[in-house]
Each structure stands twice: as C-alpha cells, then as structure tokens.
Design a protein around this motif. Structure first.
Motif, short mmCIF file in Angstrom:
data_model
loop_
_atom_site.label_atom_id
_atom_site.label_comp_id
_atom_site.label_asym_id
_atom_site.label_seq_id
_atom_site.Cartn_x
_atom_site.Cartn_y
_atom_site.Cartn_z
N VAL A 136 -10.65 5.16 3.70
CA VAL A 136 -10.51 5.52 2.21
C VAL A 136 -10.35 6.85 2.14
CG1 VAL A 136 -11.88 5.51 0.14
CG2 VAL A 136 -12.05 3.55 1.96
N HIS A 137 -9.36 7.19 1.09
CA HIS A 137 -9.29 8.70 0.98
C HIS A 137 -9.26 8.65 -0.60
CE1 HIS A 137 -7.52 9.53 4.80
NE2 HIS A 137 -6.91 8.33 4.59
N THR A 138 -10.11 9.76 -1.07
CA THR A 138 -10.13 10.11 -2.49
C THR A 138 -9.42 11.37 -2.76
OG1 THR A 138 -12.30 8.97 -2.58
CG2 THR A 138 -11.74 10.47 -4.26
N ILE A 139 -8.32 11.32 -3.71
CA ILE A 139 -7.64 12.36 -4.19
C ILE A 139 -7.28 12.59 -5.53
CG2 ILE A 139 -6.13 12.46 -1.71
CD1 ILE A 139 -4.05 10.99 -3.14
N GLU A 140 -6.70 13.69 -5.86
CA GLU A 140 -6.53 13.87 -7.26
C GLU A 140 -5.33 12.97 -7.73
OE1 GLU A 140 -8.22 15.84 -9.37
OE2 GLU A 140 -9.66 16.12 -7.84
N SER A 141 -5.14 12.47 -9.06
CA SER A 141 -4.08 11.65 -9.22
C SER A 141 -2.73 12.55 -9.34
CB SER A 141 -4.39 11.07 -10.34
OG SER A 141 -4.66 11.94 -11.67
N ASP A 142 -2.98 13.89 -9.64
CA ASP A 142 -1.82 14.81 -9.75
C ASP A 142 -1.29 15.33 -8.48
OD1 ASP A 142 -4.04 16.33 -9.74
OD2 ASP A 142 -3.20 17.54 -11.83
N ASN A 189 -1.64 7.14 -15.52
CA ASN A 189 -1.51 5.70 -15.38
C ASN A 189 -1.68 4.75 -14.35
OD1 ASN A 189 -1.60 5.82 -18.32
ND2 ASN A 189 0.77 6.09 -18.40
N TRP A 190 -2.47 5.35 -13.36
CA TRP A 190 -2.45 4.69 -11.86
C TRP A 190 -3.37 3.60 -12.41
CZ3 TRP A 190 0.13 5.40 -7.53
CH2 TRP A 190 1.09 6.48 -7.32
N ARG A 191 -3.23 2.35 -11.54
CA ARG A 191 -4.15 1.28 -11.75
C ARG A 191 -4.49 0.78 -10.53
NH1 ARG A 191 -0.47 -2.08 -15.90
NH2 ARG A 191 0.14 -0.40 -16.99
N GLU A 192 -5.69 0.04 -10.45
CA GLU A 192 -6.00 -0.66 -9.12
C GLU A 192 -4.89 -1.47 -8.57
OE1 GLU A 192 -9.40 -4.04 -7.87
OE2 GLU A 192 -10.01 -2.45 -9.07
N GLY A 193 -4.68 -1.27 -7.39
CA GLY A 193 -3.59 -2.33 -6.89
C GLY A 193 -2.20 -1.72 -6.62
N ASP A 194 -2.09 -0.69 -7.41
CA ASP A 194 -0.72 0.26 -7.53
C ASP A 194 -0.43 0.52 -6.06
OD1 ASP A 194 -0.37 -0.20 -10.13
OD2 ASP A 194 -0.67 1.86 -10.67
N TRP A 195 1.00 0.45 -5.57
CA TRP A 195 1.40 1.03 -4.36
C TRP A 195 1.64 2.37 -4.33
CZ3 TRP A 195 5.52 -2.77 -2.64
CH2 TRP A 195 5.16 -4.11 -2.44
N LYS A 210 2.77 8.10 4.14
CA LYS A 210 1.50 7.28 4.57
C LYS A 210 1.68 5.96 3.43
CE LYS A 210 -0.26 9.12 8.28
NZ LYS A 210 -0.31 8.48 9.28
N PHE A 211 1.61 5.02 3.58
CA PHE A 211 1.78 3.85 2.46
C PHE A 211 0.18 3.51 2.45
CE2 PHE A 211 5.29 4.09 5.17
CZ PHE A 211 6.36 4.24 4.34
N TRP A 212 -0.17 3.46 1.06
CA TRP A 212 -1.54 3.28 0.67
C TRP A 212 -1.53 2.32 -0.69
CZ3 TRP A 212 -3.58 9.10 0.98
CH2 TRP A 212 -3.52 9.37 2.46
N VAL A 213 -2.69 1.85 -0.87
CA VAL A 213 -3.01 1.04 -2.27
C VAL A 213 -3.88 1.71 -2.90
CG1 VAL A 213 -3.53 -1.07 -3.21
CG2 VAL A 213 -1.91 -1.04 -1.20
N VAL A 214 -3.96 1.76 -4.18
CA VAL A 214 -4.84 2.28 -4.98
C VAL A 214 -6.04 1.14 -5.00
CG1 VAL A 214 -5.68 3.02 -7.28
CG2 VAL A 214 -3.40 3.54 -6.54
N ASP A 215 -7.30 1.67 -4.49
CA ASP A 215 -8.42 0.95 -4.58
C ASP A 215 -9.17 1.00 -5.78
OD1 ASP A 215 -10.20 -1.16 -3.29
OD2 ASP A 215 -11.54 0.57 -3.17
N GLU A 216 -9.23 2.07 -6.28
CA GLU A 216 -10.30 2.18 -7.64
C GLU A 216 -9.52 3.62 -8.32
OE1 GLU A 216 -14.35 2.57 -9.02
OE2 GLU A 216 -14.11 2.51 -6.90
N VAL A 217 -9.42 3.66 -9.61
CA VAL A 217 -9.38 4.77 -10.35
C VAL A 217 -10.74 5.15 -10.76
CG1 VAL A 217 -8.37 5.69 -12.44
CG2 VAL A 217 -7.07 4.13 -11.19
#
Length: 113
Positions: free
Chosen positions: A66-72, A4-10, A44-51
């Motif tokens: 920009v980093h693309t990683i697995e949600s788990d 349940n990650w969403r765009e804008g999540d910290w 590192k402090f990032w923000v979800v840009d897109e799921v």
C-alpha cells in the motif's frame, strides 16, 4: 492537478530508481559518470484502493503493498485508452491482489513489505 480519482481507478506511477542493472521495463536510463550504476524510471501499475478525506490516495500494488500519495503527484497519471488495452493484464493482477486482501488489513498496515 489530477482530480476526481475514485476507488478502483487504474493508475500508473512513474518511479525513479537507481541500480547496477536496470530491468527490461526501465526507461530514461542514464549511466553514472563511471558507468557502475544507472538512474532510470519504471512505470508501476497500481489501483486506487481509497480516496482519503484529505484528498490523498491509498494505492495498492500487485503484491499487496500500500502506498499513500498526493492526488496531484506529478509522477501519477491515468492510463490512456491504448495503455489500458496494452496493460490490462497488469491491472488485472493488481485488482486480484486487492480483492485478496481485506480492507481492514490494508487499513492496519498488515499488508506488507
């Protein structure tokens, strides 16, 4: 598994590093056998840009990378309530960076190194 990650999540990503001089935010510092270098981790402090449709997350950093990683990914976690209060300024910087870079630039990889 983080769901349940969403765009804008910290998000906080615990990144492993190695070097001669760990910074002030380094934790779990371990010296090499001869003491010339150190292994350590940094939050590192990032923000979800897109799921992404495949479930991976596109995260943006304070400098617009920009980093693309697995949600788990085990190094990825959500900040708790107290951490959100303590680190709100760091996340505000990332959100400002995210707002300054257009979505199309992030998709084409124009943001960078």
């Amino acid at each position: 598994m983080q769901a349940n990650w969403r765009e804008g999540d910290w998000a906080v990503y615990r990144k492993s590093k190695q070097g001669a001089t760990p910074g002030r935010r380094a934790s779990q510092v371990i010296a090499s056998s001869k003491g010339e270098t150190y292994r350590y981790v940094v939050d590192k402090f990032w923000v979800v840009d897109e799921v992404l449709p495949d479930g991976r997350l596109r995260l943006i950093t304070a400098r617009g990378k920009v980093h693309t990683i697995e949600s788990d990914d085990p190094n990825l976690r959500r900040p708790g309530f107290l951490q959100k209060l303590l680190w709100r300024e760091r996340f505000a910087v990332v959100e400002a960076s995210r707002d300054n870079v257009s979505h199309s630039e992030r998709q084409t990889g124009a943001v960078g190194a």
